[in-house]
Design a protein around this motif. Structure first.
Motif, PDB file in Angstrom:
ATOM      1  N   LEU A 137       8.620  22.147  25.845  1.00  0.00           N
ATOM      2  CA  LEU A 137       7.465  22.978  26.474  1.00  0.00           C
ATOM      3  C   LEU A 137       6.350  21.985  26.740  1.00  0.00           C
ATOM      4  CD1 LEU A 137       8.907  25.257  26.894  1.00  0.00           C
ATOM      5  CD2 LEU A 137       9.018  24.377  28.823  1.00  0.00           C
ATOM      6  N   ALA A 138       5.694  21.129  28.094  1.00  0.00           N
ATOM      7  CA  ALA A 138       4.307  20.575  27.536  1.00  0.00           C
ATOM      8  C   ALA A 138       2.942  21.503  27.616  1.00  0.00           C
ATOM      9  CB  ALA A 138       4.048  19.879  28.955  1.00  0.00           C
ATOM     10  N   ARG A 139       2.515  21.816  26.813  1.00  0.00           N
ATOM     11  CA  ARG A 139       1.094  22.828  26.613  1.00  0.00           C
ATOM     12  C   ARG A 139      -0.687  22.118  27.051  1.00  0.00           C
ATOM     13  NH1 ARG A 139       1.049  27.288  23.098  1.00  0.00           N
ATOM     14  NH2 ARG A 139      -0.830  27.567  24.103  1.00  0.00           N
ATOM     15  N   ARG A 153       9.900  11.321  16.671  1.00  0.00           N
ATOM     16  CA  ARG A 153       9.849   9.883  16.096  1.00  0.00           C
ATOM     17  C   ARG A 153      10.963   9.760  15.593  1.00  0.00           C
ATOM     18  NH1 ARG A 153       6.835   8.494  12.809  1.00  0.00           N
ATOM     19  NH2 ARG A 153       4.849  10.197  12.326  1.00  0.00           N
ATOM     20  N   ALA A 154      11.758  10.936  14.472  1.00  0.00           N
ATOM     21  CA  ALA A 154      12.440  11.301  13.011  1.00  0.00           C
ATOM     22  C   ALA A 154      13.905  11.292  14.380  1.00  0.00           C
ATOM     23  CB  ALA A 154      12.650  11.568  12.479  1.00  0.00           C
ATOM     24  N   PHE A 155      13.557  11.459  14.896  1.00  0.00           N
ATOM     25  CA  PHE A 155      14.416  11.903  16.606  1.00  0.00           C
ATOM     26  C   PHE A 155      15.026  11.144  17.694  1.00  0.00           C
ATOM     27  CE2 PHE A 155      15.187  14.960  13.359  1.00  0.00           C
ATOM     28  CZ  PHE A 155      17.197  15.280  12.967  1.00  0.00           C
ATOM     29  N   ARG A 156      14.481  10.612  17.848  1.00  0.00           N
ATOM     30  CA  ARG A 156      13.977   9.530  19.170  1.00  0.00           C
ATOM     31  C   ARG A 156      14.910   9.119  20.231  1.00  0.00           C
ATOM     32  NH1 ARG A 156       8.837   6.023  17.989  1.00  0.00           N
ATOM     33  NH2 ARG A 156       7.760   7.723  18.462  1.00  0.00           N
ATOM     34  N   ALA A 157      15.959   8.837  19.089  1.00  0.00           N
ATOM     35  CA  ALA A 157      17.022   8.271  19.781  1.00  0.00           C
ATOM     36  C   ALA A 157      18.350   9.300  20.145  1.00  0.00           C
ATOM     37  CB  ALA A 157      17.986   7.430  18.596  1.00  0.00           C
ATOM     38  N   GLU A 158      17.737  10.267  20.225  1.00  0.00           N
ATOM     39  CA  GLU A 158      18.589  12.187  19.924  1.00  0.00           C
ATOM     40  C   GLU A 158      17.786  12.511  21.314  1.00  0.00           C
ATOM     41  OE1 GLU A 158      17.942  11.705  16.951  1.00  0.00           O
ATOM     42  OE2 GLU A 158      20.371  10.603  17.018  1.00  0.00           O
ATOM     43  N   GLN A 159      16.677  11.917  22.102  1.00  0.00           N
ATOM     44  CA  GLN A 159      16.152  12.686  23.075  1.00  0.00           C
ATOM     45  C   GLN A 159      16.960  12.365  24.286  1.00  0.00           C
ATOM     46  OE1 GLN A 159      11.976  11.200  23.908  1.00  0.00           O
ATOM     47  NE2 GLN A 159      11.214  12.967  25.600  1.00  0.00           N
ATOM     48  N   VAL A 160      16.813  13.506  25.809  1.00  0.00           N
ATOM     49  CA  VAL A 160      17.580  13.219  26.792  1.00  0.00           C
ATOM     50  C   VAL A 160      16.139  13.823  27.478  1.00  0.00           C
ATOM     51  CG1 VAL A 160      19.942  13.458  25.518  1.00  0.00           C
ATOM     52  CG2 VAL A 160      18.671  15.408  26.196  1.00  0.00           C
ATOM     53  N   PRO A 161      16.804  13.219  28.567  1.00  0.00           N
ATOM     54  CA  PRO A 161      15.808  13.486  30.158  1.00  0.00           C
ATOM     55  C   PRO A 161      16.488  15.549  30.331  1.00  0.00           C
ATOM     56  CG  PRO A 161      18.202  12.345  31.025  1.00  0.00           C
ATOM     57  CD  PRO A 161      17.774  12.026  29.499  1.00  0.00           C
ATOM     58  N   PRO A 162      15.426  16.438  30.216  1.00  0.00           N
ATOM     59  CA  PRO A 162      15.566  17.587  30.246  1.00  0.00           C
ATOM     60  C   PRO A 162      16.971  18.042  31.070  1.00  0.00           C
ATOM     61  CG  PRO A 162      13.486  17.515  30.818  1.00  0.00           C
ATOM     62  CD  PRO A 162      13.965  15.573  30.683  1.00  0.00           C
ATOM     63  N   ALA A 176       9.900  18.108  28.691  1.00  0.00           N
ATOM     64  CA  ALA A 176       8.977  18.654  29.880  1.00  0.00           C
ATOM     65  C   ALA A 176       8.554  18.635  30.546  1.00  0.00           C
ATOM     66  CB  ALA A 176      10.050  19.956  30.273  1.00  0.00           C
ATOM     67  N   ASP A 177       7.777  18.019  31.466  1.00  0.00           N
ATOM     68  CA  ASP A 177       6.142  17.535  31.426  1.00  0.00           C
ATOM     69  C   ASP A 177       6.758  19.118  32.865  1.00  0.00           C
ATOM     70  OD1 ASP A 177       4.923  16.222  30.142  1.00  0.00           O
ATOM     71  OD2 ASP A 177       6.332  14.314  31.151  1.00  0.00           O
ATOM     72  N   MET A 178       5.496  19.466  33.234  1.00  0.00           N
ATOM     73  CA  MET A 178       5.037  20.634  34.455  1.00  0.00           C
ATOM     74  C   MET A 178       3.734  20.748  34.116  1.00  0.00           C
ATOM     75  SD  MET A 178       6.397  24.017  31.400  1.00  0.00           S
ATOM     76  CE  MET A 178       5.279  24.194  30.499  1.00  0.00           C
ATOM     77  N   PRO A 179       3.920  21.806  35.836  1.00  0.00           N
ATOM     78  CA  PRO A 179       2.432  22.296  35.182  1.00  0.00           C
ATOM     79  C   PRO A 179       2.172  23.717  34.271  1.00  0.00           C
ATOM     80  CG  PRO A 179       3.934  22.656  37.746  1.00  0.00           C
ATOM     81  CD  PRO A 179       4.568  22.540  36.384  1.00  0.00           C
TER      82      PRO A 179
END
Length: 195
Positions: A137-139, A153-162, A176-179
């Motif tokens: 979660l964004a801070r 960077r180590a798990f870049r390929a495993e990133q999925v949309p929230p 997750a970008d968020m207010p």
């Protein structure tokens, strides 16, 4: 003390760990955002007996639990002392114990972007990334640093949309970008508002 939380096979449970010293509106905010953005059924706050990466010990557990329970008034969220019950101090050990105790439950470890920056310093962090979904979660001020950090960077390929995280095959993590609410426990303590 409350009993063990109830979770049925197939549920998606977010786990928000920390000292909660003290719990504050920022914790409530990110919990509600995580429920929506990651498609969680429930969130358990894991009030830690102590953080191995912090030199200063937290206030007594019962005080932190009481404040957290008074603050978090959402039936989908349970404030727990699970790490004290399990006798674990490191996240990897806690997650191993929970996945054994709750077979078939899909856990999502929730963390702020600031924690992702130093995640590679956590005990057995690669096991965590490979065996539990991670919801970041964004801070304020941490987005770019988190995305460029060692673990990201180590798990870049495993990133999925929230929104895909809950059903994604492991390993998987999402940012997750968020207010944002710019509040922290350390700032509250520094102002003398919590002991």
């Amino acid at each position: 003390m409350q009993g063990w939380p109830i979770a049925e096979r197939g549920m998606v449970i977010g786990l928000l760990g920390g000292s909660f010293d003290p719990a504050h509106a920022g914790h409530v905010h990110i919990t509600h955002e995580a429920l929506v953005r990651f498609g969680l059924d429930r969130v358990w706050w894991l009030v830690s007996p102590g953080n191995p990466l912090k030199a200063r010990g937290p206030r007594p557990m019962d005080e932190r639990l009481e404040r957290a329970r008074a603050l978090m008034q959402d039936p989908r969220v349970q404030v727990t002392d699970l790490e004290a019950r399990l006798g674990t101090r490191y996240t990897a050990a806690t997650l191993r114990a929970l996945t054994r105790r709750y077979p078939g439950v899909r856990f999502v470890w929730l963390m702020g972007a600031d924690n992702l920056v130093q995640f590679h310093q956590w005990d057995d962090w690669r096991w965590i990334m490979q065996n539990v979904r991670i919801g970041v979660l964004a801070r304020p001020g941490w987005g770019a640093k988190a995305r460029l950090g060692h673990a990201a960077r180590a798990f870049r390929a495993e990133q999925v949309p929230p929104r895909q995280l809950a059903g994604a095959s492991l390993p998987a993590w999402a940012f997750a970008d968020m207010p944002m609410v710019n509040q922290s426990s350390s700032a509250i303590r520094a102002r003398g508002e919590w002991g």
